[in-house]
Structure formats: C-alpha cells, structure tokens
Design a protein around this motif. Structure first.
Motif, PDB file in Angstrom:
ATOM      1  N   ALA A   1     -66.604  93.148 -59.173  1.00  0.00           N
ATOM      2  CA  ALA A   1     -67.374  93.072 -60.358  1.00  0.00           C
ATOM      3  C   ALA A   1     -68.106  94.430 -60.029  1.00  0.00           C
ATOM      4  CB  ALA A   1     -68.392  91.982 -60.523  1.00  0.00           C
TER       5      ALA A   1
ATOM      6  N   ASP B   1     -74.809  88.876 -45.767  1.00  0.00           N
ATOM      7  CA  ASP B   1     -73.991  88.274 -44.547  1.00  0.00           C
ATOM      8  C   ASP B   1     -74.671  88.482 -43.276  1.00  0.00           C
ATOM      9  OD1 ASP B   1     -72.193  86.955 -46.170  1.00  0.00           O
ATOM     10  OD2 ASP B   1     -70.567  88.592 -46.081  1.00  0.00           O
TER      11      ASP B   1
ATOM     12  N   ARG C   1     -80.048  99.041 -54.664  1.00  0.00           N
ATOM     13  CA  ARG C   1     -78.618  98.450 -54.381  1.00  0.00           C
ATOM     14  C   ARG C   1     -78.233  97.670 -55.589  1.00  0.00           C
ATOM     15  NH1 ARG C   1     -76.331  96.703 -49.818  1.00  0.00           N
ATOM     16  NH2 ARG C   1     -74.460  95.590 -50.039  1.00  0.00           N
TER      17      ARG C   1
ATOM     18  N   GLY D   1     -65.534  88.461 -61.888  1.00  0.00           N
ATOM     19  CA  GLY D   1     -66.778  87.808 -61.505  1.00  0.00           C
ATOM     20  C   GLY D   1     -67.141  88.108 -60.040  1.00  0.00           C
ATOM     21  N   TYR D   2     -68.093  87.155 -59.464  1.00  0.00           N
ATOM     22  CA  TYR D   2     -68.527  87.083 -57.961  1.00  0.00           C
ATOM     23  C   TYR D   2     -68.027  85.550 -57.723  1.00  0.00           C
ATOM     24  CZ  TYR D   2     -70.570  87.859 -53.661  1.00  0.00           C
ATOM     25  OH  TYR D   2     -70.856  88.136 -52.344  1.00  0.00           O
TER      26      TYR D   2
HETATM   27  P1  ADP Z   1     -70.506  95.954 -49.338  1.00  0.00           P
HETATM   28  O1  ADP Z   1     -71.564  95.200 -48.429  1.00  0.00           O
HETATM   29  O2  ADP Z   1     -70.537  97.171 -49.359  1.00  0.00           O
HETATM   30  O3  ADP Z   1     -70.282  95.296 -50.800  1.00  0.00           O
HETATM   31  P2  ADP Z   1     -68.658  94.673 -47.365  1.00  0.00           P
HETATM   32  O4  ADP Z   1     -67.015  94.635 -47.121  1.00  0.00           O
HETATM   33  O5  ADP Z   1     -69.564  94.947 -45.907  1.00  0.00           O
HETATM   34  O6  ADP Z   1     -68.911  95.611 -48.563  1.00  0.00           O
HETATM   35  O7  ADP Z   1     -69.012  93.026 -47.776  1.00  0.00           O
HETATM   36  C1  ADP Z   1     -68.669  92.536 -49.085  1.00  0.00           C
HETATM   37  C2  ADP Z   1     -69.052  91.072 -49.032  1.00  0.00           C
HETATM   38  O8  ADP Z   1     -69.058  90.609 -50.257  1.00  0.00           O
HETATM   39  C3  ADP Z   1     -67.975  90.315 -48.251  1.00  0.00           C
HETATM   40  O9  ADP Z   1     -68.312  89.275 -48.061  1.00  0.00           O
HETATM   41  C4  ADP Z   1     -66.999  90.067 -49.811  1.00  0.00           C
HETATM   42  O10 ADP Z   1     -66.204  89.121 -49.526  1.00  0.00           O
HETATM   43  C5  ADP Z   1     -67.973  89.781 -50.785  1.00  0.00           C
HETATM   44  N1  ADP Z   1     -67.565  90.133 -52.194  1.00  0.00           N
HETATM   45  C6  ADP Z   1     -67.320  91.383 -52.406  1.00  0.00           C
HETATM   46  N2  ADP Z   1     -67.279  91.357 -53.881  1.00  0.00           N
HETATM   47  C7  ADP Z   1     -66.933  89.948 -54.161  1.00  0.00           C
HETATM   48  C8  ADP Z   1     -66.812  89.143 -55.306  1.00  0.00           C
HETATM   49  N3  ADP Z   1     -66.398  89.812 -56.435  1.00  0.00           N
HETATM   50  N4  ADP Z   1     -66.805  87.940 -55.269  1.00  0.00           N
HETATM   51  C9  ADP Z   1     -66.950  87.280 -53.955  1.00  0.00           C
HETATM   52  N5  ADP Z   1     -67.216  88.020 -53.013  1.00  0.00           N
HETATM   53  C10 ADP Z   1     -67.276  89.248 -52.907  1.00  0.00           C
END
Ligand code: ADP
Length: 520
Positions: free
Chosen positions: A331, A24, A515, A356-357
């Motif tokens: 996940a 992001d 990672r 899932g993602y």
């Molecule tokens: P990290 O980078 O440690 O995983 P963050 O809160 O900084 O944690 O960012 C997580 C990002 O990933 C966010 O955009 C969140 O919406 C997304 N995310 C995490 N798990 C999922 C999932 N299973 N499905 C969709 N989006 C996810």
C-alpha cells in the motif's frame, strides 16, 4: 544485581500498532534483552488501537496540561511487554493512522503529539517515578527524538541516552515559531541544538543531543554519512561518527516460524520443504493466478520511491517473458498502486495485487513465493528479506544498506563455497534488476541447487538473540562512562554547514517529514 532499567520510547510497537519495521523492532527488543539482564519498558502513545487492547492499567504519572489537555501515563502489560502508555485524548484519540489521517495527510499537530512523547520520557528520566528510574533512555526515530533533547537540556543527573535511526528519510521538521510552544529554550535554536535549515528538526536534535546513535545495519551507518544518502544530516553524522554504530535488526523467530505459522496453508521446515508447495498453490489461488510452474516472485512492501517499485514495473515485462509470475502486497503511493493494478489487468493470470495491509497474507506470501523482490533505492535494514530467508522465499535485493549486509549473492564463488542465500544487484537501476531476475529464473530451474539455497537461508541465525548483546554492550558502555555532562561538551560541535548543503534526495513519497503508512 538488579536488571538494568532501559526506557524505550517509540511511536509504534508490534503487535499493538505497526506501520513498518520500526514497530517490529520496538516490539521484539524488550524480550530479546531479558536474556541480557535488561529490564526494558516501552513508552508509547495511547492511540485508539493501543487503548482498546490494554487490560488492567495503573496510572503512574499525570500532567495537568501537556500541549492543550490533561495527560495520564498508564503502566500496563500486554503479551509479555511492559508498557507505559501516554493517554492523551486531545493528541491521540482519533481515527486514522499514527502519523496521518485516513486521507493520508499528516496530522497538523504532529509536533505536539510527539513532543508530548519526549516530554513524558523526560519525566521518567528525571526520576518522576522513583520505583522505576531508567539508567538509559532509548529513543527511536524522529517521533521520540525530543526525549534525548529534553533530557540533555534539563541538565545533570540524567540517564544516558541513545537514539536509533530506522530511516533517515523521516526527520520531523516543524516551524521555528513553535520553539516555546514545544518547551524548547531560545538558546537551543542553534546549529549546536535543534535548529535545522531554519526550522526545528526533531531527528536532527536527537542526533545532536543523544549520547549514542545507532542505526539498523553497518552499511547504512556508513551510507548516511555521505551527502548522497544522509538526506541533509550527513554532516552531523560524520561529526558524530565515533558515537554511531550499525546493528542489524533481528526478527522474532516465534512469530515468523514456518514450522508453526498458522497463517500458512501448510507448515514446513528446512528439512521438510515439500509441504511448501501447498502454500504456493494457495497463493496462486488467492491472487487469481494460473497454476504456472515458473518461478513465483513476490513483493511485500510499502509502495514508495524508496522501495524501487517503479523499477519493478519497468522490469515486469522481462519477468513475465522469462516465465515468471508476480504477487504483490503493498500500500502507499496512489500512482504506483494504479500502475500495478494496470499491470495485473494486462497480465491476467500472471500478476496479482492486493493493495491493503494484511499481516496474515504477508506470512502466506513468505511461505509460498519462490523469490522475494526488494529493489530498494535505500534500505536501512529491511526485515522483509530476513523473513524471506527464514521462509525459503529467496531474496533478490538491491545492494544497499541492510540488504547488502544480510544477503549473500549467488555469484560463482559463493555458489562454489555453498554460502549464497539470494541475489544482489547494483547499481539500483532497471537493467541490473532485470539481470538479477533473469539470474534467479535460470537458477530456479536447477531444483537441487535452488533448494540448497533455500535451506541455507533458512538455517541463518536471524533472531534477536544474536543481536541483543550488541545493544546490551552499548548500554553498559554508556553507563561505565559515568556522569552525563550538562550539555554536550565544547568542541563537540558540528562544523558549519556549507551553503547549498541542503537536504537532498527527497523524492516524492519519501519526504523527510513524517513517516507515512497505514496502521493496523
Ligand atoms: P519498512 O520498515 O521500510 O517498511 P521493512 O522491510 O523493514 O521495511 O519492514 C516492513 C515490515 O512491514 C515487514 O514486517 C513486512 O512484512 C510488513 N509489511 C509491509 N507492507 C505490508 C503490507 N502491505 N501488508 C502486511 N505487511 C506489510
């Protein structure tokens, strides 16, 4: 005056490939920096997910043999981003995730895969493309950390370098025997170099050689200088403290906007919260939950030890007994997935899980849940709570890292001053979490006060326009410092590490190697 050229180097970029917050940030920064007269282009590996989405591309560089195969670097544009893509089929063209196979195993050639990224960045920094020579090379995390390393080892007339730590738990360590294979000189295998506990440490090297270090919140910048949270790198980070700053991440306010979000069942805004209830109902339906009036809690997270998901499992009976429901999208760790699946069976109608993602579902959850749970043991910045603020899903967070910096706890003083935006708890322990959930449950029933808290969160300035100036100022400061020394100056050495000062805090699921995560 032409724009300042910055090459961002990263292993993921939203919307092409993302496993977490790193993607992001890398995707959002270039757009945000345009307003600061910075021309940021992003160097990324040519994974299948990236190659498939590239349109017209032009070859700007090629290498006959880079770690076992020929490589082309393509310049392309994608949704407003200017990319340089490393097309290296022998390294990146395979199914699975960016770091791991579909079975969750690290790719055995990750050292070469990400050294290649650094080597290509080095070529850019050394002026291989005369039309676009960067003044700054900005590397993200261990995967890009050999970029500042190779550049420092290359010598004079190099661009200034920055490395950003998105998570110090992921460090990229590889056997010392790979030194020459990775095109690193013998002399660099030292405490003042790439050596890290007898191995080659990619992140360690980047932190040693980069001209500046950033991380993603001021609290995390302090935490990682302590033995408890530095995961073996705290000594080096303390030593380089004058070069380390914390800048909280922004969010992409166009992608995360409840007023225009097409993933929602109903769109809404700060002044028109009413339609939000349709998302809540859609969420309950999607997860097979009862139409229950109590607070609907949510988790969107990687399922790992870092994220405190085991603590949430322990706190779950209290959450249910207090009249709450839980939806979880996440996940990761198979044991945690199994435990949450059990919990969903045991609390049918009150707990629902999706392992899932699912990006669209993440949006719907933000738009429908009443509260968002983040009981993280550590959290460099955290984006999920920022999306929660923006969508009116009140964050309940552990008081660590970026969570401490971005959420204002609803204590009596903050409520009286009308500044509270969520609930914080400390220490990161099940009792404190249970207490925070109970506080939220009580607060939820005062509808007017709850709405006021939602509105406050929604009015916070969370976009990159508030953050980009800090990066721009850093780049300009580095340029003003002038010529780069050939190598890091004498006297700028970390002290010898004390015996026993080995990387600690490496719980399962958060090992400081590569990672882990799923790709999209
Ligand atoms: P990290 O980078 O440690 O995983 P963050 O809160 O900084 O944690 O960012 C997580 C990002 O990933 C966010 O955009 C969140 O919406 C997304 N995310 C995490 N798990 C999922 C999932 N299973 N499905 C969709 N989006 C996810």
């Amino acid at each position: 005056m032409s724009d300042l050229k910055v090459l961002s180097v990263a292993s993921e970029i939203f919307p092409l490939v993302k496993t977490g917050g790193l993607g992001d940030v890398v995707g959002a920064l270039p757009r945000a920096l345009q307003a600061e007269a910075i021309d940021m282009r992003v160097l990324v590996p040519g994974y299948p997910a990236v190659m498939a989405k590239l349109g017209a591309a032009e070859t700007v560089l090629d290498f006959d043999d880079l770690f076992g195969g020929s490589v082309r670097v393509l310049a392309a544009r994608f949704e407003g981003l200017s990319l340089f893509v490393v097309e290296a089929p022998h390294l990146y063209d395979r199914p699975g995730g960016p770091y791991q196979s579909a079975l969750g195993r690290d790719w055995p050639d990750n050292a070469e895969r990400f050294a290649a990224l650094g080597w290509v960045a080095r070529a850019f920094g050394s002026g291989a493309i005369s039309a676009w020579r960067p003044a700054i090379v900005h590397a993200h995390d261990w995967q890009a950390a050999l970029a500042p390393t190779y550049l420092a080892l290359t010598g004079q007339n190099r661009p200034a370098t920055v490395i950003t730590i998105h998570n110090v738990a992921f460090q990229g360590q590889f056997p010392a025997a790979m030194l020459s294979r990775l095109r690193l000189p013998e002399s660099a295998f030292a405490a003042d170099g790439v050596e890290y506990y007898g191995a080659i440490g990619f992140l360690k090297a980047g932190l040693f050689y980069a001209d500046a270090i950033t991380t993603v919140s001021p609290t995390y910048a302090r935490e990682i200088q302590t033995p408890e949270s530095g995961m073996g790198l705290d000594g080096l980070l303390r030593h380089r403290a004058d070069r380390l700053i914390g800048i909280v991440n922004g969010i992409d306010e166009a992608i995360w906007d409840p007023a225009s979000d097409l993933h929602l069942a109903a769109r809404y805004g700060r002044r028109r919260l009413g339609p939000r209830r349709h998302n809540r109902v859609a969420l309950q339906q999607r997860f097979g939950l009862d139409h229950h009036p109590g607070p609907l809690f949510a988790v969107i997270s990687r399922l790992t030890w870092q994220k405190g998901m085991d603590l949430l499992l322990e706190a779950l009976p209290g959450l249910i007994a207090g009249g709450g429901q839980l939806v979880l999208l996440g996940a990761g760790d198979a044991t945690l997935e199994a435990a949450f699946a059990d919990a969903a069976r045991g609390h049918a109608g009150r707990v629902g899980c999706d392992f899932g993602y699912d990006e669209p579902l993440a949006h719907l959850i933000q738009g429908g849940a009443d509260a968002l749970l983040m009981p993280s043991r550590f959290e460099p910045c955290g984006l999920t709570q920022l999306y929660g603020l923006r969508y009116g899903a009140v964050p309940i967070v552990a008081r660590v890292g970026g969570l401490a910096d971005t959420i204002i706890d609803a204590n009596d003083a903050a409520l009286a001053d009308r500044v509270a935006t969520g609930f914080q708890f400390a220490p990161v322990h099940v009792d404190a979490l249970t207490d925070a959930i109970a506080r939220a449950q009580t607060a939820f029933h005062n509808r007017a006060a709850w709405r006021a808290m939602q509105r406050r969160g929604m009015s916070r300035k969370l976009g990159w326009s508030a953050r980009a100036p800090a990066y721009a100022a850093l780049y300009r400061r580095l340029i003003a410092e002038g010529d780069r020394p050939k190598n890091r100056a004498e006297g700028d050495r970390p002290k010898n590490r004390a015996e026993g000062d080995r990387p600690k805090n490496r719980a399962e699921g958060d090992r400081p190697k590569n990672r882990a995560g799923d790709s999209i």
